[in-house]
Design an enzyme around this catalytic site. Sequence first.
Site, mmCIF file in Angstrom:
data_model
loop_
_atom_site.group_PDB
_atom_site.id
_atom_site.type_symbol
_atom_site.label_atom_id
_atom_site.label_comp_id
_atom_site.label_asym_id
_atom_site.label_seq_id
_atom_site.Cartn_x
_atom_site.Cartn_y
_atom_site.Cartn_z
ATOM 1 N N HIS A 198 1.825 -9.709 11.500
ATOM 2 C CA HIS A 198 2.614 -9.099 10.513
ATOM 3 C C HIS A 198 3.730 -10.127 10.190
ATOM 4 O O HIS A 198 4.191 -9.830 8.826
ATOM 5 C CB HIS A 198 3.654 -7.714 11.422
ATOM 6 N N GLU A 440 -8.350 2.660 10.384
ATOM 7 C CA GLU A 440 -8.334 1.079 11.054
ATOM 8 C C GLU A 440 -8.691 1.393 12.302
ATOM 9 O O GLU A 440 -8.625 0.185 13.205
ATOM 10 C CB GLU A 440 -6.676 1.124 11.062
ATOM 11 N N ASP A 464 -6.319 -3.921 10.643
ATOM 12 C CA ASP A 464 -6.774 -3.501 12.244
ATOM 13 C C ASP A 464 -7.996 -3.233 12.285
ATOM 14 O O ASP A 464 -8.892 -3.172 13.396
ATOM 15 C CB ASP A 464 -5.771 -2.145 12.591
ATOM 16 N N CYS A 511 -5.347 -0.649 2.138
ATOM 17 C CA CYS A 511 -4.005 -1.335 2.036
ATOM 18 C C CYS A 511 -3.919 -2.729 2.984
ATOM 19 O O CYS A 511 -2.913 -3.038 3.133
ATOM 20 C CB CYS A 511 -2.924 -0.161 2.442
HETATM 21 C C1 PEP Z 1 -3.791 -2.654 8.314
HETATM 22 O O1 PEP Z 1 -4.219 -2.468 9.528
HETATM 23 O O2 PEP Z 1 -4.347 -2.905 7.696
HETATM 24 C C2 PEP Z 1 -2.658 -2.034 7.846
HETATM 25 C C3 PEP Z 1 -2.378 -1.994 6.503
HETATM 26 O O3 PEP Z 1 -1.366 -1.657 8.735
HETATM 27 P P1 PEP Z 1 -0.669 -2.945 9.536
HETATM 28 O O4 PEP Z 1 -0.920 -4.230 8.924
HETATM 29 O O5 PEP Z 1 0.754 -2.748 9.302
HETATM 30 O O6 PEP Z 1 -1.066 -2.966 10.782
HETATM 31 MG MG MG Z 2 -2.663 -1.348 10.990
#
Ligand code: PEP
Ligand code: MG
Length: 587
Positions: A198, A440, A464, A511
């Site tokens: 992140h 995910e 994920d 996403c």
């Molecule tokens: C993902 O896991 O691809 C996602 C968009 O959520 P995050 O990156 O916030 O875990």
């Molecule tokens: Mg995620």
Amino acid sequence: MQGSNQEIIIQGTPGSPGIAFAPVHVAARGFESPEVYEISADKIAAEKERFQQALDQTKTQIDELRNHIEKIAGNGEGQIFEAHLMVLEDSTLLSKVSNAITERQHNAEYAFYAVMQTYLEAMRRINDSYLKERAIDIEDVCQRVLKNFKQDAEHQDHLRPDHHHIIVSYDLTPSDTASIDRNHVLGFATEQGSVNSHTVILARSLGIPAIVGLETGVIDIKALSESILDGYTGKLILNPSAETTAHYKQRAKHKEQANKNLQSLREEKTMTLDGREITLSANMEFTYELPMIFDSGAKGIGLFRTEFYLLEGGEMPNEHEQEQVYSEVIQAVQPHETIIRTLDAGGDKIVSEPLSQPEPNPFLGWRGIRVSLTRKSIFKEQLRAILRSSIHGKVGILFPMISGLREVLEAKEIVKRCMDELSAQNIPFDPDIQIGVMIEVPSAAIMAHEIAREVDFFSIGTNDLVQYTVAVDRVNPYVAHLYKPTHPAVMRLIDTTVRAAKDHGIWTGVCGEMASDLNITPLLVGLGIDELSVGAHKLPSVKKAIRSLSLSSCTEMAQEALKAKTTVEIAELTTAMAKTSYADLLD
Ligand code: PEP
Ligand code: MG
């Protein structure tokens, strides 16, 4: 490693694109780094004297503390400070600091900090609970010594971190990254970390060039060295020559021009050459990204990661405060849709409350919907806030970390309860609000048919999904080379999800970071994805890529990819199509 001003290239992994030029500010982990500046040769003796004074003052304070504790607690409780005093008298450490002042000509507090960090780092890396405890004691003493350095007027004038600089650090947390002062920090490079953490996703959202997994320990990098950070290739260049600097200035200019050219597509549709339209929306973490999102030409927000807003401020905003923020976003984004993901605490992100002991495997732990379903009052506050704000435009509620049908049903039941409560209070909301789930976790993809009956859309979180499918921690640099978005198993799970959605008449978006990987765009288009949600800075190039592709060729290629047995084969198929369609966009 650095004695002279020779050009040094340190390789890392590209994290966030962009090129930055500035001196490096080195920050190791554990405690805040002091200011750093170079001293002239005639100041070396005075600098050592400042160090001695800070040590003496710290010893006096610790002595007083020891006596005080002894007086009130007795029983030799003051002994705990013996360990602190021993550090201050350790002749090996003290002579290392003294040498660092002489040889590197760094100010004393920085020399002390750098030596102690190396020492602490060595202790932290040994898997021994006693040494780990002691490291905490030593950190405490270090902080005390640093506070005891006397500042005189002369020391105020040196180059400070409040000038433009590049952070070079052992690691940065997502919260560190979120609070980066973008007026001063032009980029960062870390020893730890990986491209799907992140921290790095945030850097990309905020448009901060970044490198992770530096091959050289940060402690060996001389602070204040002039540097160039190339976020495209993952190179940190210290003391660049005039020739290197000229080359990178030219490259940065070229990139800037290319980005400007992409702006001309802002009003154009995201449509393939043969007429397949794809919704291209933006990921958002903070409301201050809204102008950037607007400029990018996004058709909505495909993922509002609310955990940053909810947890970064220390205290969770209440229902009314949340409603105001969500309403502001929805109003800015309408007539397009805003998809608000409910709290995804845990994993590598901040936890929603202090835990009695750290989780051994946070990514497999108390995360996402699992937290919301056990902290229902917090969950309901967020849901009620989203529902109240839904009168301002089109809104989707997105549940993270769903692993099966039961969680979906339970979460939906709570939404229903919130709706009933609001109705009873005559508070308006959109009863047709869209409800979606993140796909995910592999179990959710496998159960997509059953889940699709219950929701309005799927959003595939590939960051994920890849991690959990191939069992590779997304933030662990030791296994980063095994993190394979084009793994055949990942492809098949995406395919299963899209098919299930189509069978039940709902749409599927992506996403995760895969949505902005231009090499993979042909594959996602070919697999039948309806929406892509990407960082605003990346949106114009994804749009141009889609406009250069034909759906029929992508579909044919994706079918071939689904039959492929290896990651490499799939990567080659999609990359080849990307190269023939828009080589100019690939870094
Ligand atoms: C993902 O896991 O691809 C996602 C968009 O959520 P995050 O990156 O916030 O875990
Ligand atoms: Mg995620």
